[in-house]
Design an enzyme around this catalytic site. Structure first.
Site, mmCIF file in Angstrom:
data_model
loop_
_atom_site.group_PDB
_atom_site.id
_atom_site.type_symbol
_atom_site.label_atom_id
_atom_site.label_comp_id
_atom_site.label_asym_id
_atom_site.label_seq_id
_atom_site.Cartn_x
_atom_site.Cartn_y
_atom_site.Cartn_z
ATOM 1 N N ASP A 140 -25.551 14.028 -3.960
ATOM 2 C CA ASP A 140 -26.615 13.304 -3.285
ATOM 3 C C ASP A 140 -26.077 12.190 -2.377
ATOM 4 O O ASP A 140 -26.490 12.075 -1.220
ATOM 5 C CB ASP A 140 -27.577 12.719 -4.322
ATOM 6 C CG ASP A 140 -28.818 12.116 -3.695
ATOM 7 O OD1 ASP A 140 -29.834 12.806 -3.605
ATOM 8 O OD2 ASP A 140 -28.743 10.940 -3.274
ATOM 9 N N VAL A 168 -32.417 12.835 -2.421
ATOM 10 C CA VAL A 168 -32.198 14.121 -1.758
ATOM 11 C C VAL A 168 -32.245 15.257 -2.775
ATOM 12 O O VAL A 168 -32.809 16.325 -2.519
ATOM 13 C CB VAL A 168 -30.870 14.117 -0.984
ATOM 14 C CG1 VAL A 168 -30.681 15.447 -0.257
ATOM 15 C CG2 VAL A 168 -30.831 12.970 0.015
ATOM 16 N N ASP A 169 -31.648 15.051 -3.935
ATOM 17 C CA ASP A 169 -31.724 16.060 -4.998
ATOM 18 C C ASP A 169 -33.173 16.311 -5.404
ATOM 19 O O ASP A 169 -33.582 17.464 -5.609
ATOM 20 C CB ASP A 169 -30.930 15.600 -6.219
ATOM 21 C CG ASP A 169 -29.447 15.924 -6.117
ATOM 22 O OD1 ASP A 169 -29.098 16.929 -5.490
ATOM 23 O OD2 ASP A 169 -28.638 15.159 -6.668
ATOM 24 N N ILE A 170 -33.944 15.248 -5.553
ATOM 25 C CA ILE A 170 -35.335 15.397 -5.961
ATOM 26 C C ILE A 170 -36.131 16.155 -4.910
ATOM 27 O O ILE A 170 -36.896 17.089 -5.221
ATOM 28 C CB ILE A 170 -35.965 14.017 -6.222
ATOM 29 C CG1 ILE A 170 -35.288 13.320 -7.408
ATOM 30 C CG2 ILE A 170 -37.467 14.142 -6.470
ATOM 31 C CD1 ILE A 170 -35.425 14.043 -8.721
ATOM 32 N N GLY A 173 -35.184 19.748 -5.020
ATOM 33 C CA GLY A 173 -35.804 20.392 -6.169
ATOM 34 C C GLY A 173 -37.258 20.737 -5.917
ATOM 35 O O GLY A 173 -37.744 21.805 -6.311
#
Length: 376
Positions: A140, A168-170, A173
């Protein structure tokens, strides 16, 4: 405990996701009723099992945050026995999710084409850092840097700053979950599975929204402005008498109401401030005037007075304050999951999706490593 049938009840997901983007997507789907089997490395498991502090007993609060409603199986994918077990799982799964480096699942014999041979109508979702054709590892912080987010975050252009969570990961996802649901809808109509690819860099560029559009559509490269907005004013942090206060004024009616509550109604008719365009052009003088007026009372007092007039504002909360606010508003932000394996119930942030007929359910706490190994 009795649970209502979830919207995704009966759906089986083979979850090879690790760390955050993949596990967040599969947890959202698990909350909605899907059966998620999380495949982890023997002995060590998901990397986030060791990411602490904070710890809840001997468990990482990071891991706990994105792995409820799942079963854990520990398979050594470099060993024939573990690989055979993984193949049996993907052969019966509706969805396969993975976020290894591109090419890893192919080398293991668990890539999309190999899984489709075992399971022709499978929905197969790959999450990568930079797209499936690129071998670059994606974390991230790295994506926030190379993807431009840090260049627009922070007090000024000389101080690039990351967002305080792996946003960014969230976001990736969420994109993965949307893609999976779209592919399942297509399969419901046609019987045809498909491959989904999402990557962190593309997800960030999409999520930059007006900021990336400023460059793509208008040729303007945005830069960090602290807590200010490039296109709206007043839309930043101000100083009340005791602590910071945010004003987020989106239209002229709200500004007129703000001026009235502050005892400065003449500001709304001042040609420097009568429209948003004018307020942005005269931001510095307007900010000084507002800080002077807001210093006369506390942030909570202004919050009460201004929200009564539908002016968007609020004090600068920490996370404890934010949870307390959500509770006061009746949003029920925290759920507890009873677990006989643990001395105390697990407290977690609730799934934010509200469904009237098939709401999210919280059936099981995040699993211990290989806790669901038998009969998976």
């Amino acid at each position: 405990m009795t649970f209502r049938t979830g919207a995704l009840d009966g759906l089986v997901i083979a979850d090879f996701g690790r760390v955050l983007a993949g596990p967040y997507a599969t947890m959202l789907l698990a909350d909605l009723g899907a059966e998620v089997v999380k495949v982890e490395r023997p002995e060590v498991g998901d990397d986030t099992r060791s990411w602490g502090p904070p710890w809840v007993g001997d468990e990482s609060s990071y891991f706990l945050s994105v792995n409820r409603n799942k079963r854990s199986v520990a398979y050594d994918l470099t060993d024939d026995t573990g690989l055979d077990a993984a193949r049996e799982l993907v052969a019966r799964a509706d969805v396969v999710v993975e976020n290894f480096l591109p090419g890893t699942m192919d080398r293991l014999g668990l890539g999309h084409d190999a899984v489709r041979d075992l399971n022709p109508d499978v929905v197969y979702c790959s999450v990568t850092g930079f797209g499936g054709q690129n071998q670059l590892p994606g974390y991230d912080l790295l994506i926030q840097a190379v993807g431009g987010l840090m260049s627009i975050t922070g007090p000024d252009p000389r101080t690039p700053t990351k967002v305080g969570v792996a946003m960014v990961d969230i976001i990736t996802g969420l994109h993965a979950a949307v893609g999976i649901l779209a592919a399942l809808r297509h399969r419901d109509r046609t019987g045809e599975g498909q491959r989904i690819e999402v990557n962190l860099l593309s997800s960030l560029l999409s999520a930059l929204a007006n900021q990336s559009s400023a460059y793509v559509a208008a040729g303007v490269v945005p830069h960090a402005m602290g807590n200010r907005h490039p296109s709206i004013a007043p839309y930043e942090v101000f100083a009340a008498s005791d602590r910071p206060l945010v004003l987020a004024i989106g239209n002229d009616r709200q500004f007129a109401a703000l001026a009235d509550v502050l005892g400065r109604p003449e500001l709304a008719s001042d040609e420097r401030f009568s429209t948003n365009r004018a307020r942005v052009a005269h931001r510095e003088v307007l900010t000084a005037m507002l800080n002077e007026a807001l210093a006369a009372d506390t942030a909570d007092a202004w919050f009460t007075a201004l929200t009564a007039k539908r002016v968007p504002c609020g004090p600068l909360n920490d996370i404890a304050d934010a949870i307390a606010l959500a509770e006061r508003l009746g949003l029920e932000p925290v759920i507890t999951i009873d677990d006989p394996r643990r001395a105390d119930p697990i407290r977690q942030v609730a799934n934010p999706i509200r469904l009237s007929a098939t709401p999210p359910t919280y059936r099981s706490a995040p699993p211990r490593l290989d806790e669901g190994g038998d009969g998976a």
